[in-house]
Enzyme design. Structure first.
Site, mmCIF file in Angstrom:
data_model
loop_
_atom_site.group_PDB
_atom_site.id
_atom_site.type_symbol
_atom_site.label_atom_id
_atom_site.label_comp_id
_atom_site.label_asym_id
_atom_site.label_seq_id
_atom_site.Cartn_x
_atom_site.Cartn_y
_atom_site.Cartn_z
ATOM 1 N N ASP A 7 0.880 -1.170 0.000
ATOM 2 C CA ASP A 7 0.000 0.000 0.000
ATOM 3 C C ASP A 7 0.915 1.217 0.000
ATOM 4 O O ASP A 7 1.402 1.637 1.047
ATOM 5 C CB ASP A 7 -0.889 -0.013 1.245
ATOM 6 C CG ASP A 7 -1.862 1.150 1.258
ATOM 7 O OD1 ASP A 7 -2.374 1.503 0.179
ATOM 8 O OD2 ASP A 7 -2.098 1.719 2.334
ATOM 9 N N GLU A 68 -1.134 -1.343 -4.946
ATOM 10 C CA GLU A 68 -2.373 -0.595 -5.180
ATOM 11 C C GLU A 68 -2.206 0.303 -6.392
ATOM 12 O O GLU A 68 -1.198 1.010 -6.534
ATOM 13 C CB GLU A 68 -2.734 0.251 -3.950
ATOM 14 C CG GLU A 68 -4.097 0.905 -4.090
ATOM 15 C CD GLU A 68 -4.501 1.706 -2.879
ATOM 16 O OE1 GLU A 68 -4.691 1.096 -1.809
ATOM 17 O OE2 GLU A 68 -4.618 2.930 -2.993
ATOM 18 N N ASP A 141 -2.514 1.324 6.976
ATOM 19 C CA ASP A 141 -1.740 1.026 5.760
ATOM 20 C C ASP A 141 -1.279 -0.428 5.755
ATOM 21 O O ASP A 141 -1.190 -1.057 4.702
ATOM 22 C CB ASP A 141 -0.512 1.935 5.664
ATOM 23 C CG ASP A 141 -0.832 3.377 5.993
ATOM 24 O OD1 ASP A 141 -0.920 4.182 5.061
ATOM 25 O OD2 ASP A 141 -1.012 3.689 7.181
#
Lengths: 179, 179
Positions: A7, A68, A141
């Site tokens: 992330d 991501e 996160d």
């Protein structure tokens, strides 16, 4: 399949490593955050992010890195740093010959909660349940990175079937032309 | 001072190397473009960009790498790739311990043409004149990379004076506090 989820973020980059196959219980192998000094030059922050990501790759030797997918229309203030750290993660994987898969935030949320518009708490709760953890991973996160890895393990079979179908169609189309 | 300018882009990344000091004629040492295959995965394109940039750094051993500062509000369609290639360039420099300077497009245009709103043709014409070239470098990304390097050479003395002033002020302020 062992997947390292990323992330991306400049201040905190979430990392989560999950092993398993679709339809079976999954195992968390590691979770954490790579941080870079807020007051350092951007180039040195990217270097620190690279060093941190390299350590995770050294330790866990994933077969796939799931990152991501960053969109430019979201969070304009922080999106450049996010895009740049995602580039560092992709680069680290590509240098080792590890395939990189990109998943959008809504794909990840839909995979783990059933809804593409789920909030952080829901994602954290489902990650905790799916990996049979004692408590939700923190910070968010880190939980998001685990969700990315889970999403990739569950979506990969469908993506592979699609790629095989496309490849087969291409082969047949080529045969048709040369016949 | 030897400066390698980078005009980041995923399909074409402009590179220009300029040597000189402010107030003296400048010398172009090299100019070109690093291209990455449009149909490849993003992670492999970033890897190809890294390999290309590394070759330029190996050949020219610059003292500074000047990279265009990317803004998220411009060219939304291509800005993510641009941000990601700029990250690759910054990372390559940081790994070698080479300082990275960021300049905005309008700073670069103002430095070489006198106007922050100059068009590409004006920038190309001034780069050609300032480096005493026979013709404007092509493509425009290559000319922009040279303009970035020139901008850095000309702005560096002022930036250094500013940094020295800030450092001096900090020292004095600290002395004041501890006195």
């Amino acid at each position: 399949m062992r997947v390292l989820g990323v992330d991306p973020g400049l201040t905190r980059c979430g990392i989560g490593v999950v092993e398993g196959i679709a339809g079976r219980p999954l195992t968390m192998l590691g979770v954490g955050v790579v941080r870079t000094p807020v007051d350092a030059d951007l180039s040195l922050r990217l270097l620190a992010a690279e060093e941190g990501i390299e350590e995770w790759l050294d330790e866990h030797r994933p077969e796939v890195v799931a990152v991501e997918r960053v969109f430019s229309q979201h969070n304009v203030r922080t999106v450049m740093g996010t895009a740049q750290v995602s580039a560092v993660a992709m680069l680290c994987a590509a240098r080792r010959g590890i395939p990189v898969a990109l998943h959008t935030p809504s794909e990840v949320k839909a995979a783990v909660t059933g809804s593409g518009r789920a909030d952080k708490a829901q994602v954290g709760a489902m990650v905790t349940r799916l990996l049979r953890l004692a408590a939700p991973p923190k910070p968010a996160d880190a939980a998001d990175a685990l969700a990315l890895a889970i999403c990739h393990i569950w979506r990969a079979p469908a993506q592979n079937r699609l790629q095989q179908a496309v490849a087969l169609h291409t082969v047949n189309a080529t045969k048709g032309r040369t016949a």
